[in-house]
Design a protein around this motif. Structure first.
Motif, mmCIF file in Angstrom:
data_model
loop_
_atom_site.group_PDB
_atom_site.id
_atom_site.type_symbol
_atom_site.label_atom_id
_atom_site.label_comp_id
_atom_site.label_asym_id
_atom_site.label_seq_id
_atom_site.Cartn_x
_atom_site.Cartn_y
_atom_site.Cartn_z
ATOM 1 N N ALA A 94 -21.139 102.797 30.467
ATOM 2 C CA ALA A 94 -21.218 101.339 30.585
ATOM 3 C C ALA A 94 -20.762 100.869 31.960
ATOM 4 C CB ALA A 94 -20.371 100.687 29.489
ATOM 5 N N CYS A 95 -19.755 101.525 32.520
ATOM 6 C CA CYS A 95 -19.304 101.194 33.873
ATOM 7 C C CYS A 95 -20.431 101.428 34.874
ATOM 8 C CB CYS A 95 -18.086 102.032 34.250
ATOM 9 S SG CYS A 95 -16.550 101.570 33.412
ATOM 10 N N GLU A 96 -21.075 102.577 34.740
ATOM 11 C CA GLU A 96 -22.170 102.916 35.642
ATOM 12 C C GLU A 96 -23.300 101.894 35.539
ATOM 13 O OE1 GLU A 96 -25.272 106.638 36.547
ATOM 14 O OE2 GLU A 96 -23.640 106.859 35.096
ATOM 15 N N ALA A 97 -23.622 101.509 34.282
ATOM 16 C CA ALA A 97 -24.693 100.534 34.075
ATOM 17 C C ALA A 97 -24.337 99.167 34.658
ATOM 18 C CB ALA A 97 -24.985 100.406 32.579
ATOM 19 N N ALA A 98 -23.037 98.852 34.681
ATOM 20 C CA ALA A 98 -22.584 97.559 35.198
ATOM 21 C C ALA A 98 -22.372 97.590 36.709
ATOM 22 C CB ALA A 98 -21.291 97.151 34.498
ATOM 23 N N GLY A 99 -22.615 98.737 37.337
ATOM 24 C CA GLY A 99 -22.433 98.843 38.775
ATOM 25 C C GLY A 99 -20.988 98.982 39.200
ATOM 26 N N VAL A 100 -20.133 99.458 38.275
ATOM 27 C CA VAL A 100 -18.715 99.653 38.559
ATOM 28 C C VAL A 100 -18.426 101.153 38.512
ATOM 29 C CG1 VAL A 100 -16.354 99.144 37.832
ATOM 30 C CG2 VAL A 100 -18.140 97.424 37.530
ATOM 31 N N VAL A 101 -17.701 101.657 39.487
ATOM 32 C CA VAL A 101 -17.388 103.095 39.529
ATOM 33 C C VAL A 101 -16.313 103.421 38.495
ATOM 34 C CG1 VAL A 101 -16.492 104.992 40.931
ATOM 35 C CG2 VAL A 101 -18.006 103.273 41.953
ATOM 36 N N PHE A 102 -16.573 104.414 37.693
ATOM 37 C CA PHE A 102 -15.580 104.930 36.742
ATOM 38 C C PHE A 102 -14.788 106.021 37.460
ATOM 39 C CE2 PHE A 102 -14.330 108.075 33.520
ATOM 40 C CZ PHE A 102 -13.637 107.265 32.620
ATOM 41 N N ILE A 103 -13.480 105.815 37.607
ATOM 42 C CA ILE A 103 -12.657 106.802 38.315
ATOM 43 C C ILE A 103 -12.328 107.938 37.351
ATOM 44 C CG2 ILE A 103 -10.504 107.205 39.565
ATOM 45 C CD1 ILE A 103 -10.633 104.356 40.542
ATOM 46 N N GLY A 104 -13.184 108.932 37.388
ATOM 47 C CA GLY A 104 -13.089 110.063 36.486
ATOM 48 C C GLY A 104 -14.391 110.833 36.532
ATOM 49 N N PRO A 105 -14.573 111.768 35.635
ATOM 50 C CA PRO A 105 -15.791 112.584 35.642
ATOM 51 C C PRO A 105 -16.988 111.791 35.138
ATOM 52 C CG PRO A 105 -14.476 113.103 33.738
ATOM 53 C CD PRO A 105 -13.656 112.150 34.554
ATOM 54 N N PRO A 106 -18.200 112.299 35.347
ATOM 55 C CA PRO A 106 -19.387 111.634 34.800
ATOM 56 C C PRO A 106 -19.368 111.637 33.277
ATOM 57 C CG PRO A 106 -19.949 113.793 35.697
ATOM 58 C CD PRO A 106 -18.544 113.511 36.117
ATOM 59 N N ALA A 107 -20.087 110.684 32.694
ATOM 60 C CA ALA A 107 -20.122 110.569 31.238
ATOM 61 C C ALA A 107 -20.589 111.861 30.581
ATOM 62 C CB ALA A 107 -21.023 109.403 30.829
ATOM 63 N N SER A 108 -21.498 112.580 31.254
ATOM 64 C CA SER A 108 -22.019 113.828 30.681
ATOM 65 C C SER A 108 -20.916 114.863 30.513
ATOM 66 C CB SER A 108 -23.132 114.387 31.570
ATOM 67 O OG SER A 108 -22.654 114.612 32.900
ATOM 68 N N ALA A 109 -19.974 114.931 31.476
ATOM 69 C CA ALA A 109 -18.864 115.886 31.381
ATOM 70 C C ALA A 109 -17.910 115.500 30.262
ATOM 71 C CB ALA A 109 -18.118 115.962 32.708
ATOM 72 N N ILE A 110 -17.631 114.207 30.135
ATOM 73 C CA ILE A 110 -16.751 113.738 29.063
ATOM 74 C C ILE A 110 -17.359 114.051 27.709
ATOM 75 C CG2 ILE A 110 -15.647 111.722 28.031
ATOM 76 C CD1 ILE A 110 -15.655 110.420 30.785
ATOM 77 N N GLU A 111 -18.664 113.781 27.583
ATOM 78 C CA GLU A 111 -19.346 114.020 26.310
ATOM 79 C C GLU A 111 -19.371 115.506 25.976
ATOM 80 O OE1 GLU A 111 -23.462 112.611 24.068
ATOM 81 O OE2 GLU A 111 -23.306 112.486 26.238
ATOM 82 N N ALA A 112 -19.643 116.348 26.968
ATOM 83 C CA ALA A 112 -19.717 117.790 26.731
ATOM 84 C C ALA A 112 -18.390 118.348 26.263
ATOM 85 C CB ALA A 112 -20.167 118.508 28.003
ATOM 86 N N MET A 113 -17.291 117.850 26.828
ATOM 87 C CA MET A 113 -15.977 118.370 26.476
ATOM 88 C C MET A 113 -15.348 117.638 25.295
ATOM 89 S SD MET A 113 -15.379 120.981 28.178
ATOM 90 C CE MET A 113 -15.716 121.880 29.684
ATOM 91 N N GLY A 114 -15.992 116.559 24.817
ATOM 92 C CA GLY A 114 -15.442 115.799 23.690
ATOM 93 C C GLY A 114 -15.612 116.501 22.365
ATOM 94 N N SER A 115 -16.644 117.316 22.246
ATOM 95 C CA SER A 115 -16.866 118.089 21.021
ATOM 96 C C SER A 115 -16.314 119.487 21.217
ATOM 97 C CB SER A 115 -18.359 118.170 20.692
ATOM 98 O OG SER A 115 -18.610 119.144 19.700
ATOM 99 N N LYS A 116 -15.420 119.902 20.341
ATOM 100 C CA LYS A 116 -14.789 121.220 20.486
ATOM 101 C C LYS A 116 -15.825 122.337 20.399
ATOM 102 C CE LYS A 116 -10.564 119.616 20.734
ATOM 103 N NZ LYS A 116 -10.849 118.189 20.739
ATOM 104 N N THR A 117 -16.796 122.198 19.502
ATOM 105 C CA THR A 117 -17.791 123.258 19.364
ATOM 106 C C THR A 117 -18.702 123.311 20.581
ATOM 107 O OG1 THR A 117 -19.122 121.699 18.047
ATOM 108 C CG2 THR A 117 -17.790 123.308 16.851
#
Length: 616
Positions: A94-117
């Motif tokens: 949502a930050c990216e879509a709003a043109g605001v930089v998210f200080i952290g990893p890309p959403a894809s990295a967060i999503e990949a590591m959010g599921s333990k499996t």
């Protein structure tokens, strides 16, 4: 570099980020709930925006309100800190879509590591050692039994795919226990993470929790800053961390190996910013497994925290690298300020989490208002806090009051310095973990670098950390100090302990008065009249069950007229981001139940009246 950054958090981490922004010459924007109107991070930031009243879901977790504050303030980037929205992939998107930089990893990295499996599958493909087990969800108890017998063996750990913080974690020591473990883990996964899927892992007995700090930029540079040992935990939550790990646990060869594991894991998901690879370390003399073992010890990937860690401070103390500022620079597109050859660990650092908890009562949350407040100081002492005299530690948020960090030339000297600093820390009005830290750091187990897990699970040892009795033997209270004391046996989070309620008889509307204030973790004694009855024994003559803590009534599982057994779950109180299960102190019939879901409850307030069959 950015010109203005919004800090989407509160407390000590918000203040820590604001200070880093100041040093970078970046204007800071704070956000706050109505409850935090007078908080230190609000006063310290260049400007601040009110997110409204209510629970965190209506302010700190409200993505639209956060983004609206960013738009109104003109902030170019948002730093989430830890907790709240820090590991929320939709928020990063949502930050990216709003043109605001998210200080952290890309959403894809967060999503990949959010599921333990999913994370286990990615790490295995990247050559990162994982605890032997499944990388796909296990569909049924029958499938789990077949996999455990053929591939893993017993004991086996059953884990919720979306779990964390000990939720959805069950252990089956034998085949007979597998069904209960499987069903229990699935229920908790559904309850806490809306995901009932589970997977299996080999159960490691008394492993060390060793994690690796990594930094990555947008130019492909990834480095590690050595390891932290976070093995001292209660209820699967860290309370003491140190860096580096004791030298007889992690030698230079193993440090290089697990550091490379961290780098490989970060590269596998195109990571950017500050992150941590958490792992389980065993040195039980068994043969090395895959490339995770060195010299008989084994290190396995556990999970990746895609954010700055609470305990990042100890790594900063031993490396001299400002992790928060490096994360901000990376988000702004700059290259890392350091290469791997520049990283050198010097001395030893220890962090104690000064939480508002009562260790003698199974670490039950103990929120309240701070009276006098004085932080320790001196050489090698750092305190990260977001409170001061008069601040409120609310049950709406986590129980952290401050982080006390010390550095010295080696582990022994750092321990001595920490004990000195703990003795200087004065916090009136709250029960904190200061007595616990002082007691544990003085043990031989800590000196030997053990995990101390048996101490943290030893009820009798923890009870020795209780505050002094409110009345000296043989003393009589004055006429103006008449108080009533009753002791009840209750159960919180599966552990039994006594709750002593001291004050005038409960008259509704407020909890019983506590017996004195605390200073430096020590109870100021106050005399009280003792009740000479059978109060306190499980199944004793007391019908009223009081709340052992302040919080919000998250779930009520019984109703008036129900017949319950001793130890049966009655309700769940949410306090400081922890769910505390309250069980029946006796068998009988519920005749009064003055609680409702979603309502606040004070410590000492009545939960239920249970009348035994013999009494009715």
């Amino acid at each position: 570099m950015f010109s203005k950054v919004l800090v989407a958090n509160r407390g000590e981490i918000a203040l820590r980020i604001v200070r880093a922004l100041d040093e970078l010459g970046v204007a800071s924007v704070a956000v706050y709930s109505e409850l935090d109107r007078d908080a230190l991070h609000v006063a310290r930031a260049a400007e601040a925006y009110n997110l409204g009243e209510g629970p965190a879901s209506e302010n700190y977790l409200n993505v639209e309100k956060i983004l609206d504050a960013a738009r109104r303030s003109g902030a170019e980037a948002i730093h989430p800190g830890y907790g709240f929205l820090a590991e929320n992939a939709p928020f990063a998107a949502a930050c990216e879509a709003a043109g605001v930089v998210f200080i952290g990893p890309p959403a894809s990295a967060i999503e990949a590591m959010g599921s333990k499996t999913r994370a286990r599958e990615l790490m295995q493909a990247a050559g990162v050692p994982i605890v032997p087990g499944t990388t796909e969800p296990v569909a049924s108890v029958a499938d789990a039994l077949e996999i455990a017998k053929a591939q893993i063996g017993f004991p086996v750990a059953v884990k919720a795919a979306g779990g964390g913080g000990g939720k959805g974690f069950r252990v089956a020591l034998t085949e007979d226990e597998l069904q209960d473990a499987f069903e229990g883990s699935s229920r908790e996964g559904e309850k806490f993470f809306s995901d009932p899927t589970v997977y299996l892992e080999r159960y490691l007995h008394d492993p060390r929790h060793v994690e690796v700090q990594i930094l990555a930029d947008r130019h492909g540079n990834v480095i590690h800053l050595g390891e932290r040992d976070c093995s001292i935990q209660r209820r699967h939550q860290k309370v003491i961390e140190e860096s580096p790990a004791p030298e007889w646990v992690v030698d230079p060869q193993m440090r290089e190996r697990i550091g490379q594991i961290g780098v490989n894991a970060a590269k596998a998901v195109d990571y950017v910013g500050a992150g941590t690879i958490e792992g389980l370390f065993t040195g039980n003399g068994s043969p090395p497994t895959r490339e995770g073992g060195v010299g008989g010890a084994q290190y396995f990937f556990l999970e990746m925290n895609t954010r700055v860690q609470v305990e990042h401070c100890v790594t900063e103390m031993t490396t001299g690298i400002d992790i928060v500022k490096e994360g901000i620079r990376a988000a702004a597109g700059e290259e890392l300020s350091y290469a791997q050859v520049d990283v050198e660990l010097r001395g030893h650092a220890i962090e104690c989490r000064i939480n508002a908890e009562d260790a003698s009562k199974s670490f039950a949350p103990a929120p309240g208002k701070i009276g006098a407040y004085r932080e320790p100081s001196g050489p090698g002492v750092r305190v990260d806090s977001g409170v001061g005299a008069g601040s409120e530690v609310s049950p709406m948020y986590d129980p952290m009051v401050a982080k006390l960090i010390v550095w010295d030339s080696d582990r022994e000297q750092a321990t001595r310095r920490m004990l000195r600093a703990l003795g200087e820390f004065e916090i009136e009005g709250l029960k904190t973990l200061i007595p616990f830290h002082q007691a544990l750091l003085a043990t031989g187990q800590w000196a030997r670098g053990e995990t101390c897990r048996d101490l943290l699970e030893d009820k009798s040892w923890l009870k020795t950390l209780a505050f002094p009795a409110p009345q000296a033997p043989g003393s009589d209270p004055g006429e103006d100090e008449e108080l009533l004391e009753q002791t009840y046996a209750v159960e919180v989070s599966g552990q039994r302990f006594d709750v002593r309620v001291v004050g005038p008889p409960f008259a509704g509307g407020a909890g019983a008065a506590t017996n004195g204030s605390t200073a430096g973790g020590r109870q100021a004694p106050k005399r009280a009249k003792r009740e000479s009855s059978s109060a306190g024994g499980v199944g004793g003559g007391v019908d009223l069950l009081p709340s052992p803590l302040q919080g919000n009534m998250w779930k009520v599982l019984v109703k008036i007229g129900d017949t319950v057994e001793e130890g049966q779950l009655l309700c769940i109180i949410e306090a400081m981001k922890m769910e505390n299960e309250i069980t029946a102190h006796k068998a009988g019939t519920i005749t009064e139940l003055p609680i409702e879901e979603g309502a606040p409850i004070q410590a000492g307030a009545p939960i239920a009246t249970i009348v035994s069959t013999e009494s009715s």
